[in-house]
Enzyme design. Structure first.
Site, PDB file in Angstrom:
ATOM      1  N   THR A 124     148.215 -42.889  51.506  1.00 17.31           N
ATOM      2  CA  THR A 124     148.318 -41.593  50.821  1.00 17.31           C
ATOM      3  C   THR A 124     147.535 -41.601  49.514  1.00 17.31           C
ATOM      4  OG1 THR A 124     149.877 -40.214  49.561  1.00 17.31           O
ATOM      5  CG2 THR A 124     150.564 -42.458  49.966  1.00 17.31           C
ATOM      6  N   ASP A 125     147.138 -40.423  49.066  1.00 17.21           N
ATOM      7  CA  ASP A 125     146.457 -40.332  47.757  1.00 17.21           C
ATOM      8  C   ASP A 125     147.392 -40.717  46.616  1.00 17.21           C
ATOM      9  OD1 ASP A 125     148.110 -38.036  47.709  1.00 17.21           O
ATOM     10  OD2 ASP A 125     146.535 -36.683  47.015  1.00 17.21           O
ATOM     11  N   GLU A 126     148.714 -40.723  46.899  1.00 12.11           N
ATOM     12  CA  GLU A 126     149.667 -41.010  45.820  1.00 12.11           C
ATOM     13  C   GLU A 126     149.590 -42.464  45.356  1.00 12.11           C
ATOM     14  OE1 GLU A 126     153.490 -39.126  46.076  1.00 12.11           O
ATOM     15  OE2 GLU A 126     152.737 -37.599  47.443  1.00 12.11           O
ATOM     16  N   TYR A 148     158.293 -44.337  46.249  1.00  9.57           N
ATOM     17  CA  TYR A 148     157.580 -43.965  47.482  1.00  9.57           C
ATOM     18  C   TYR A 148     156.133 -44.452  47.431  1.00  9.57           C
ATOM     19  CZ  TYR A 148     154.594 -41.081  50.466  1.00  9.57           C
ATOM     20  OH  TYR A 148     153.624 -40.672  51.353  1.00  9.57           O
ATOM     21  N   LYS A 152     154.101 -47.371  49.590  1.00  9.22           N
ATOM     22  CA  LYS A 152     152.899 -47.066  50.388  1.00  9.22           C
ATOM     23  C   LYS A 152     151.717 -47.933  49.921  1.00  9.22           C
ATOM     24  CE  LYS A 152     152.367 -44.398  53.163  1.00  9.22           C
ATOM     25  NZ  LYS A 152     152.530 -44.479  54.638  1.00  9.22           N
TER      26      LYS A 152
HETATM   27  P1  NAD Z   1     157.826 -37.324  57.851  1.00  6.81           P
HETATM   28  O1  NAD Z   1     158.890 -37.756  56.904  1.00  6.81           O
HETATM   29  O2  NAD Z   1     157.774 -35.908  58.316  1.00  6.81           O
HETATM   30  O3  NAD Z   1     157.878 -38.236  59.156  1.00  6.81           O
HETATM   31  C1  NAD Z   1     158.135 -39.611  59.127  1.00  6.81           C
HETATM   32  C2  NAD Z   1     158.523 -40.055  60.541  1.00  6.81           C
HETATM   33  O4  NAD Z   1     158.728 -41.472  60.538  1.00  6.81           O
HETATM   34  C3  NAD Z   1     159.831 -39.409  61.043  1.00  6.81           C
HETATM   35  O5  NAD Z   1     159.673 -38.987  62.372  1.00  6.81           O
HETATM   36  C4  NAD Z   1     160.831 -40.568  60.973  1.00  6.81           C
HETATM   37  O6  NAD Z   1     161.858 -40.471  61.934  1.00  6.81           O
HETATM   38  C5  NAD Z   1     159.923 -41.760  61.233  1.00  6.81           C
HETATM   39  N1  NAD Z   1     160.464 -43.031  60.710  1.00  6.81           N
HETATM   40  C6  NAD Z   1     160.996 -43.242  59.482  1.00  6.81           C
HETATM   41  N2  NAD Z   1     161.413 -44.523  59.388  1.00  6.81           N
HETATM   42  C7  NAD Z   1     161.119 -45.110  60.581  1.00  6.81           C
HETATM   43  C8  NAD Z   1     161.290 -46.430  61.076  1.00  6.81           C
HETATM   44  N3  NAD Z   1     161.849 -47.396  60.339  1.00  6.81           N
HETATM   45  N4  NAD Z   1     160.883 -46.699  62.348  1.00  6.81           N
HETATM   46  C9  NAD Z   1     160.315 -45.721  63.110  1.00  6.81           C
HETATM   47  N5  NAD Z   1     160.146 -44.458  62.685  1.00  6.81           N
HETATM   48  C10 NAD Z   1     160.531 -44.156  61.426  1.00  6.81           C
HETATM   49  O7  NAD Z   1     156.456 -37.742  57.140  1.00  6.81           O
HETATM   50  P2  NAD Z   1     155.013 -37.073  57.212  1.00  6.81           P
HETATM   51  O8  NAD Z   1     154.884 -36.089  56.133  1.00  6.81           O
HETATM   52  O9  NAD Z   1     154.724 -36.688  58.613  1.00  6.81           O
HETATM   53  O10 NAD Z   1     154.120 -38.333  56.816  1.00  6.81           O
HETATM   54  C11 NAD Z   1     153.652 -39.241  57.814  1.00  6.81           C
HETATM   55  C12 NAD Z   1     152.840 -40.338  57.150  1.00  6.81           C
HETATM   56  O11 NAD Z   1     151.736 -39.776  56.448  1.00  6.81           O
HETATM   57  C13 NAD Z   1     153.618 -41.160  56.136  1.00  6.81           C
HETATM   58  O12 NAD Z   1     153.219 -42.502  56.275  1.00  6.81           O
HETATM   59  C14 NAD Z   1     153.172 -40.602  54.788  1.00  6.81           C
HETATM   60  O13 NAD Z   1     153.240 -41.578  53.787  1.00  6.81           O
HETATM   61  C15 NAD Z   1     151.740 -40.233  55.104  1.00  6.81           C
HETATM   62  N6  NAD Z   1     151.178 -39.133  54.288  1.00  6.81           N
HETATM   63  C16 NAD Z   1     151.837 -37.949  54.184  1.00  6.81           C
HETATM   64  C17 NAD Z   1     151.272 -36.908  53.464  1.00  6.81           C
HETATM   65  C18 NAD Z   1     151.965 -35.556  53.351  1.00  6.81           C
HETATM   66  O14 NAD Z   1     151.482 -34.687  52.634  1.00  6.81           O
HETATM   67  N7  NAD Z   1     153.059 -35.321  54.082  1.00  6.81           N
HETATM   68  C19 NAD Z   1     150.039 -37.085  52.822  1.00  6.81           C
HETATM   69  C20 NAD Z   1     149.375 -38.314  52.958  1.00  6.81           C
HETATM   70  C21 NAD Z   1     149.966 -39.329  53.701  1.00  6.81           C
HETATM   71  P1  TYD Z   2     156.207 -32.469  47.409  1.00  5.47           P
HETATM   72  O1  TYD Z   2     156.033 -31.473  48.513  1.00  5.47           O
HETATM   73  O2  TYD Z   2     157.491 -33.207  47.300  1.00  5.47           O
HETATM   74  O3  TYD Z   2     154.964 -33.467  47.532  1.00  5.47           O
HETATM   75  P2  TYD Z   2     154.528 -34.689  46.521  1.00  5.47           P
HETATM   76  O4  TYD Z   2     154.688 -35.908  47.360  1.00  5.47           O
HETATM   77  O5  TYD Z   2     153.101 -34.375  46.188  1.00  5.47           O
HETATM   78  O6  TYD Z   2     155.366 -34.707  45.331  1.00  5.47           O
HETATM   79  O7  TYD Z   2     155.952 -31.734  46.034  1.00  5.47           O
HETATM   80  C1  TYD Z   2     154.720 -31.092  45.753  1.00  5.47           C
HETATM   81  C2  TYD Z   2     154.780 -30.594  44.333  1.00  5.47           C
HETATM   82  O8  TYD Z   2     155.785 -29.571  44.240  1.00  5.47           O
HETATM   83  C3  TYD Z   2     155.176 -31.642  43.323  1.00  5.47           C
HETATM   84  O9  TYD Z   2     154.471 -31.407  42.111  1.00  5.47           O
HETATM   85  C4  TYD Z   2     156.655 -31.413  43.100  1.00  5.47           C
HETATM   86  C5  TYD Z   2     156.788 -29.915  43.275  1.00  5.47           C
HETATM   87  N1  TYD Z   2     158.077 -29.438  43.808  1.00  5.47           N
HETATM   88  C6  TYD Z   2     158.798 -28.476  43.120  1.00  5.47           C
HETATM   89  O10 TYD Z   2     158.389 -27.978  42.053  1.00  5.47           O
HETATM   90  N2  TYD Z   2     159.993 -28.052  43.631  1.00  5.47           N
HETATM   91  C7  TYD Z   2     160.501 -28.568  44.788  1.00  5.47           C
HETATM   92  O11 TYD Z   2     161.619 -28.166  45.219  1.00  5.47           O
HETATM   93  C8  TYD Z   2     159.734 -29.552  45.504  1.00  5.47           C
HETATM   94  C9  TYD Z   2     160.251 -30.149  46.783  1.00  5.47           C
HETATM   95  C10 TYD Z   2     158.528 -29.955  44.959  1.00  5.47           C
END
Ligand code: NAD
Ligand code: TYD
Length: 332
Positions: A124-126, A148, A152
């Site tokens: 992730t970019d984080e 988190y 990562k």
């Molecule tokens: P999400 O929370 O929607 O999904 C995570 C999935 O992983 C769920 O289905 C959960 O049941 C499963 N999981 C959790 N623990 C597990 C374990 N121990 N064994 C097997 N399965 C397990 O997350 P997401 O938003 O779809 O993110 C997916 C990936 O992408 C993550 O690795 C996250 O760090 C990365 N990512 C997310 C974003 C974003 O904006 N959402 C951006 C960049 C990277």
């Molecule tokens: P989020 O969707 O949790 O992603 P990130 O992993 O980038 O934090 O949050 C996106 C942005 O929105 C972040 O700056 C936190 C803010 N935020 C709120 O202001 N209120 C909320 O209820 C949530 C969930 C996020």
């Protein structure tokens, strides 16, 4: 046939990726290994349940025996499985360390022992932390600031070490904030859209001026497929959407599209350690010939419409009946 083991495929991005992959590559079979935490949801993949190239396995990536059993005969592992919500990592970091770090280790070990041909670690970019001016390149130092992002970052560098030390063909992607269908309604965009639809307050952390770079989930899936085909082993690829907006701007767009009043905006206490701005320099991927296809405003609006039209999907997640429904529906 190429055999993929996709972990966390019942989550938001993983489910979109599996749908994308099966559609894009007719020679691919997918095993989806998912623990079904609160964020895992088989509703996300209902349309694929009968696809002969798709199989779901309910299990934990930390379960070494299960992972080794599944990895035999697999060509590619794509690791999405993670605890993914920053706010939860502040309250209960334990599960983040276990799944995001130890789980990645278990998968990397299996990749090493079973001579997997490609291992894609979804980072992730984080992991870079916050940046007030400019954008992070792949070579910049990692300064993660939440449990988190630190977990990562641990997995990201562990994956790299398996490339350097054991020659496991690892590629690492660092994507910016995703939005789109099937995103659990605890993240900013689905939470605010569904709250607005229910005329509930939209909780804005701090001054609402924190900036994220937004990318449509289909563009993320497409970029993962692109680096699978064109990326170099051992390399990291930033995947940015090029759409930086602060949270107030996103909130305004949501309220305008839904024709809801700004009085729903509610300022609340800021998140601890809240990263001010994320920004990626994606020129490495652009130089290889990839760029996002979705135009931000149109993609956000179509996402909002998806939540309007799919209340069946999110209402039960928000009212707590979800687990009961789920056990009954899937006879678990
Ligand atoms: P999400 O929370 O929607 O999904 C995570 C999935 O992983 C769920 O289905 C959960 O049941 C499963 N999981 C959790 N623990 C597990 C374990 N121990 N064994 C097997 N399965 C397990 O997350 P997401 O938003 O779809 O993110 C997916 C990936 O992408 C993550 O690795 C996250 O760090 C990365 N990512 C997310 C974003 C974003 O904006 N959402 C951006 C960049 C990277
Ligand atoms: P989020 O969707 O949790 O992603 P990130 O992993 O980038 O934090 O949050 C996106 C942005 O929105 C972040 O700056 C936190 C803010 N935020 C709120 O202001 N209120 C909320 O209820 C949530 C969930 C996020």
């Amino acid at each position: 046939m190429q055999k993929f083991l996709v972990t966390g495929g019942a989550g938001f991005i993983g489910s979109n990726y599996i749908r994308y992959l099966l559609h894009k590559r007719p020679n691919v079979e997918v095993i989806n290994l998912d623990k079904l935490t609160y964020a895992g949801n088989l509703d996300n993949l209902r349309d694929l349940e009968k696809n002969p190239r798709y199989r779901f396995v309910h299990g934990d990536i930390c379960d070494e025996q299960l992972v080794h059993q599944l990895a035999a005969g697999i060509d590619v592992i794509v690791n999405f499985a993670a605890e993914s919500h920053v706010d939860r990592s502040i309250g209960t970091p334990d599960a983040f360390i276990r799944t995001d770090v130890f789980g990645a280790f278990v998968l990397l070990e299996a990749a090493r022992q079973h001579k997997i041909k490609k291992f894609i670690q979804i980072s992730t970019d984080e992991v870079y932390g916050s940046i007030l001016k400019g954008s992070f390149k792949e070579t910049d130092a990692l300064m993660p600031s939440s449990p988190y992002s630190a977990s990562k970052a641990g997995a990201d560098r562990l994956a790299y070490s398996y490339f350097v030390t054991y020659g496991v063909p690892v590629i690492i992607t660092r994507c910016s904030n995703n939005f789109g269908p099937y995103q659990y309604p605890e993240k900013l965009i689905p939470l605010f859209v569904t709250n607005a639809l229910e005329n509930k307050p939209l909780p804005i952390y701090g001054d609402g001026k924190n900036v994220r770079d937004w990318i449509h989930v289909e563009d993320h899936c497409d970029a993962i497929d692109f680096v699978f085909a064109h990326g170099e082993n051992g390399d990291v690829y930033n995947i940015g959407g090029g759409n930086e907006h602060n949270n107030l701007e996103i909130t305004d767009m949501i309220l305008a599209k839904l024709q809801k009043p700004r009085s729903l905006m509610t300022y609340v206490t800021d998140r601890l350690g809240h990263d001010r701005r994320y920004s990626l320099d994606s020129s490495k991927l652009a130089a290889l010939g990839w760029k996002p296809k979705h135009e931000f405003k149109a993609a956000l609006e179509s996402t909002i419409v998806w939540y309007v039209e799919n209340r069946w999907w999110w209402e039960k997640l928000k009212n707590g009946e979800y687990l009961e429904f789920y056990k009954k529906h899937y006879k678990m």
